[in-house]
Structures are given as structure tokens and as C-alpha cells.
Design a protein around this motif. Sequence first.
Motif, PDB file in Angstrom:
ATOM      1  N   LEU A  34      47.435  35.946  35.293  1.00  0.00           N
ATOM      2  CA  LEU A  34      46.597  35.984  36.315  1.00  0.00           C
ATOM      3  C   LEU A  34      45.445  35.897  36.999  1.00  0.00           C
ATOM      4  O   LEU A  34      44.450  36.549  35.523  1.00  0.00           O
ATOM      5  CB  LEU A  34      46.794  37.486  36.340  1.00  0.00           C
ATOM      6  CG  LEU A  34      48.423  38.255  36.687  1.00  0.00           C
ATOM      7  CD1 LEU A  34      49.393  37.953  35.587  1.00  0.00           C
ATOM      8  CD2 LEU A  34      48.742  39.390  36.874  1.00  0.00           C
ATOM      9  N   ALA A  35      44.605  35.315  37.649  1.00  0.00           N
ATOM     10  CA  ALA A  35      43.200  35.025  38.098  1.00  0.00           C
ATOM     11  C   ALA A  35      43.390  35.825  39.091  1.00  0.00           C
ATOM     12  O   ALA A  35      43.664  35.833  39.995  1.00  0.00           O
ATOM     13  CB  ALA A  35      42.924  33.894  38.143  1.00  0.00           C
ATOM     14  N   ARG A  36      42.025  36.445  39.232  1.00  0.00           N
ATOM     15  CA  ARG A  36      41.115  36.577  40.909  1.00  0.00           C
ATOM     16  C   ARG A  36      40.752  35.449  41.485  1.00  0.00           C
ATOM     17  O   ARG A  36      39.944  34.648  40.137  1.00  0.00           O
ATOM     18  CB  ARG A  36      40.956  38.422  40.296  1.00  0.00           C
ATOM     19  CG  ARG A  36      39.826  38.670  41.923  1.00  0.00           C
ATOM     20  CD  ARG A  36      39.944  39.974  41.673  1.00  0.00           C
ATOM     21  NE  ARG A  36      38.769  40.596  42.855  1.00  0.00           N
ATOM     22  CZ  ARG A  36      37.541  40.539  42.773  1.00  0.00           C
ATOM     23  NH1 ARG A  36      37.036  39.805  41.873  1.00  0.00           N
ATOM     24  NH2 ARG A  36      36.451  41.001  44.146  1.00  0.00           N
ATOM     25  N   VAL A  37      40.841  35.402  42.693  1.00  0.00           N
ATOM     26  CA  VAL A  37      39.945  33.963  42.801  1.00  0.00           C
ATOM     27  C   VAL A  37      39.447  34.043  44.134  1.00  0.00           C
ATOM     28  O   VAL A  37      39.807  34.753  44.801  1.00  0.00           O
ATOM     29  CB  VAL A  37      41.023  32.817  42.798  1.00  0.00           C
ATOM     30  CG1 VAL A  37      41.416  31.943  41.464  1.00  0.00           C
ATOM     31  CG2 VAL A  37      41.986  32.437  43.684  1.00  0.00           C
ATOM     32  N   ARG A  38      38.347  32.872  44.354  1.00  0.00           N
ATOM     33  CA  ARG A  38      38.256  33.099  45.655  1.00  0.00           C
ATOM     34  C   ARG A  38      38.869  31.835  46.182  1.00  0.00           C
ATOM     35  O   ARG A  38      38.542  30.866  45.819  1.00  0.00           O
ATOM     36  CB  ARG A  38      36.418  32.739  45.937  1.00  0.00           C
ATOM     37  CG  ARG A  38      36.108  32.813  47.431  1.00  0.00           C
ATOM     38  CD  ARG A  38      34.827  32.339  47.183  1.00  0.00           C
ATOM     39  NE  ARG A  38      33.973  33.859  47.072  1.00  0.00           N
ATOM     40  CZ  ARG A  38      33.396  34.314  46.212  1.00  0.00           C
ATOM     41  NH1 ARG A  38      32.923  33.451  45.269  1.00  0.00           N
ATOM     42  NH2 ARG A  38      32.903  35.823  46.019  1.00  0.00           N
ATOM     43  N   SER A  39      39.381  31.709  47.080  1.00  0.00           N
ATOM     44  CA  SER A  39      39.887  30.100  48.207  1.00  0.00           C
ATOM     45  C   SER A  39      39.346  29.962  50.284  1.00  0.00           C
ATOM     46  O   SER A  39      40.168  31.238  50.150  1.00  0.00           O
ATOM     47  CB  SER A  39      41.497  30.514  47.783  1.00  0.00           C
ATOM     48  OG  SER A  39      41.953  28.834  48.674  1.00  0.00           O
ATOM     49  N   GLY A  40      38.167  29.344  49.698  1.00  0.00           N
ATOM     50  CA  GLY A  40      37.793  29.032  51.031  1.00  0.00           C
ATOM     51  C   GLY A  40      37.057  30.771  50.889  1.00  0.00           C
ATOM     52  O   GLY A  40      36.262  30.923  50.503  1.00  0.00           O
ATOM     53  N   ASP A  41      37.739  31.331  52.286  1.00  0.00           N
ATOM     54  CA  ASP A  41      36.561  32.546  52.435  1.00  0.00           C
ATOM     55  C   ASP A  41      38.067  33.852  51.983  1.00  0.00           C
ATOM     56  O   ASP A  41      37.160  35.007  52.502  1.00  0.00           O
ATOM     57  CB  ASP A  41      36.603  33.074  54.257  1.00  0.00           C
ATOM     58  CG  ASP A  41      36.016  31.738  54.984  1.00  0.00           C
ATOM     59  OD1 ASP A  41      34.954  31.632  54.066  1.00  0.00           O
ATOM     60  OD2 ASP A  41      36.382  31.623  56.267  1.00  0.00           O
ATOM     61  N   ASP A  42      38.605  33.828  51.715  1.00  0.00           N
ATOM     62  CA  ASP A  42      40.110  34.690  51.359  1.00  0.00           C
ATOM     63  C   ASP A  42      39.715  34.767  49.315  1.00  0.00           C
ATOM     64  O   ASP A  42      38.980  33.718  48.306  1.00  0.00           O
ATOM     65  CB  ASP A  42      41.030  34.237  51.120  1.00  0.00           C
ATOM     66  CG  ASP A  42      41.589  33.655  52.628  1.00  0.00           C
ATOM     67  OD1 ASP A  42      41.272  34.355  53.470  1.00  0.00           O
ATOM     68  OD2 ASP A  42      41.719  33.334  52.802  1.00  0.00           O
ATOM     69  N   VAL A  43      40.153  35.758  49.006  1.00  0.00           N
ATOM     70  CA  VAL A  43      40.058  36.447  47.303  1.00  0.00           C
ATOM     71  C   VAL A  43      41.431  37.462  47.893  1.00  0.00           C
ATOM     72  O   VAL A  43      41.761  37.813  48.690  1.00  0.00           O
ATOM     73  CB  VAL A  43      38.521  37.530  47.742  1.00  0.00           C
ATOM     74  CG1 VAL A  43      38.194  38.381  45.993  1.00  0.00           C
ATOM     75  CG2 VAL A  43      37.069  36.940  47.366  1.00  0.00           C
ATOM     76  N   LEU A  44      41.485  36.577  46.434  1.00  0.00           N
ATOM     77  CA  LEU A  44      43.232  37.195  46.245  1.00  0.00           C
ATOM     78  C   LEU A  44      43.515  36.710  44.525  1.00  0.00           C
ATOM     79  O   LEU A  44      43.267  36.253  43.836  1.00  0.00           O
ATOM     80  CB  LEU A  44      44.002  35.973  46.996  1.00  0.00           C
ATOM     81  CG  LEU A  44      44.079  34.662  47.387  1.00  0.00           C
ATOM     82  CD1 LEU A  44      45.732  33.950  47.581  1.00  0.00           C
ATOM     83  CD2 LEU A  44      43.327  33.811  47.648  1.00  0.00           C
ATOM     84  N   TRP A  45      44.538  37.699  44.574  1.00  0.00           N
ATOM     85  CA  TRP A  45      45.165  37.665  43.342  1.00  0.00           C
ATOM     86  C   TRP A  45      46.024  37.002  42.921  1.00  0.00           C
ATOM     87  O   TRP A  45      46.916  36.197  44.393  1.00  0.00           O
ATOM     88  CB  TRP A  45      45.990  38.790  42.569  1.00  0.00           C
ATOM     89  CG  TRP A  45      44.566  40.110  41.886  1.00  0.00           C
ATOM     90  CD1 TRP A  45      44.137  40.666  43.175  1.00  0.00           C
ATOM     91  CD2 TRP A  45      44.564  39.888  40.375  1.00  0.00           C
ATOM     92  NE1 TRP A  45      43.195  41.571  42.357  1.00  0.00           N
ATOM     93  CE2 TRP A  45      42.942  41.090  40.774  1.00  0.00           C
ATOM     94  CE3 TRP A  45      44.845  39.349  39.798  1.00  0.00           C
ATOM     95  CZ2 TRP A  45      42.694  41.466  39.946  1.00  0.00           C
ATOM     96  CZ3 TRP A  45      43.919  39.231  38.356  1.00  0.00           C
ATOM     97  CH2 TRP A  45      43.206  40.884  38.648  1.00  0.00           C
ATOM     98  N   THR A  46      46.328  35.643  41.940  1.00  0.00           N
ATOM     99  CA  THR A  46      46.740  34.007  41.636  1.00  0.00           C
ATOM    100  C   THR A  46      47.699  34.464  40.021  1.00  0.00           C
ATOM    101  O   THR A  46      47.336  34.700  39.304  1.00  0.00           O
ATOM    102  CB  THR A  46      46.690  32.951  42.177  1.00  0.00           C
ATOM    103  OG1 THR A  46      45.534  33.074  40.691  1.00  0.00           O
ATOM    104  CG2 THR A  46      45.138  33.135  43.616  1.00  0.00           C
ATOM    105  N   VAL A  47      48.946  33.467  39.967  1.00  0.00           N
ATOM    106  CA  VAL A  47      49.714  33.259  39.273  1.00  0.00           C
ATOM    107  C   VAL A  47      49.238  31.865  38.245  1.00  0.00           C
ATOM    108  O   VAL A  47      49.525  31.243  39.394  1.00  0.00           O
ATOM    109  CB  VAL A  47      50.246  33.843  38.874  1.00  0.00           C
ATOM    110  CG1 VAL A  47      51.266  33.192  37.418  1.00  0.00           C
ATOM    111  CG2 VAL A  47      51.183  35.781  39.452  1.00  0.00           C
TER     112      VAL A  47
END
Length: 289
Positions: free
Chosen positions: A12-25
Amino acid sequence: MNDTTHRPSLALARVRSGDDVLWTVRAGDAYAPLGITLSELLALPREEARATVERAGGKAATASIRVDAVLAPVDPAQEVWAAGVTYLRSRDGRIEEATDGSPYDRVYVAERPELFFKATGRRVVAHGEPVGGRADSTWDAPEPELGMVLDARGEIFGFVPGNDASSRSIEGENLLYLPQAKVYTAACALGPEIVPAWLVTPPFDIAMTIVRGGETVFEGTTSTDAMARTLADLADWLFRGLDFPDGTIVLTGTGIVPGADFTLSPGDEVTIDIAGLGTLRNPVVSVGR
């Protein structure tokens, strides 16, 4: 972004993608949105939480998103706690720094462990970000530790590498100064990712290297099987007096303690590697005044 040398196949990684901060697998090199936060995930029943992670991981190849940065793997409002004197080497190191070392001897063999608050999620630094040494301290040390991620019921959901950076001079002066020795700006690093507990099995080998001016000035290794307490025991004691509806992360103590002749300096680089979990690397800066 994050170090890929020893990273697991799924995490599990918490990331920044563009203007969004979200949790990913992350599955392999692909990142798929988890769809909920870590706090929400840790509030779910264990099997439902696992199914949520596996479902997102299964979509990584087809629903991968762009990742601009990997952030500290903790929600801003979550808490990080820590345990002390769980290894013999830690006991010896804290006796070495203290004007009175007898409390460390006693807690090492006591039924009740030493547990203390370390940081809120918004104060945690990520892999690659600077970790701090207090400007008003004369003896600073990194503490490489296994972090266990506990769900809302106190069950172990996953694991993450951590650094419980500490001022040994401040704590050694007086035990009542422990909060100041442990809690300050950039004193806690976690990352780069959380590995679900069902994918790995303790014990874990832990290694730390400190580089200064391009040269290695300290190396040390340990294993979590050298702990005097079990992970479940630490979790049980923490949840005896506190509830964590969003889950929590607990640093479980260090078995690697540089000697009294070593202190961190700004510009140092601390690398913590936990086999099967990944590599956490942070430069050192001076914080405070």
C-alpha cells in the motif's frame, strides 16, 4: 520516487498524482487506487480489508495511475506510537546515555512495556525527505525500527520500516525529558510503503547504514527475533488504555544503537533496510533552535 532495490511485489502506498493525494495498491510497478483511506481501511473487519486490498491490486495492471511522488504511508490525523527497551542493545544504549540507568533495567524485564506517543501523521516524513536532529541536542541518533500497522481492533494489519529519531543527550539528562527527546519536528520517518501482514512472516532482518560525505561512518544489523517482547504483546498493552478507531502505527523498538562516540550531523544520510518490507532513506537536517 521510492527505492526499488528490495521492495515487495505488492504494498500500500500513499501517493500524489497530479493535484490528488490518494491511497493506492502497488503491484509490481503499477499503482491502482485503493478507493478509501488507510483510516477507513483499518476500520473494516480484517477479511473485508484484505479483500479490498487484493481487489485493488488485481486491477493495477489495467487501471494504473501516474504517480508523481510517494508520500509518508499514514493519514494526517492518525497517530504513531513507539515502544522502548524491547532489545537488549537498546537497554544497554539507554543505560549508557543516562545519569541513572536503573529504570531501563527494570522496564526491560517488567510485564508492562514502555510505550510513548511519537507523532501525528502530518508530522511524519516520507522516504527521501529530511529527518531531523534537534539543534539544542549534542547527541542524536537514528533508531531503525519495525513499524506495525494495527487496525481498529488492535490486530496487526501490516508492517512498514521506520526511524524513531531521538536526542540521546536530552533523554539522558533526565527521564522526564523523554517527550522532548522523542517528539520534535521531523523526528519520525516511515516508508516507503505498508506491506500487508498476510504477505510476510516475522522475524525480519534489519540493517542500517549512515553515510557522511560519501563515506560509510556506521553500519549495524539486527533481527526482530532478538526482541524481548512479542509484537502482539506490545499491541495488547497499547490498546488496554486507548482506542484507535482509525488504527495506528507502532514502532517496536531498536536493536541497532550507535555508540557514545557517534552523533548524527546535518548532511548525513540514513538508510534503513528491512528484508521483505523495503528501504527507507533520509538525509539529516538540523531542526529547531
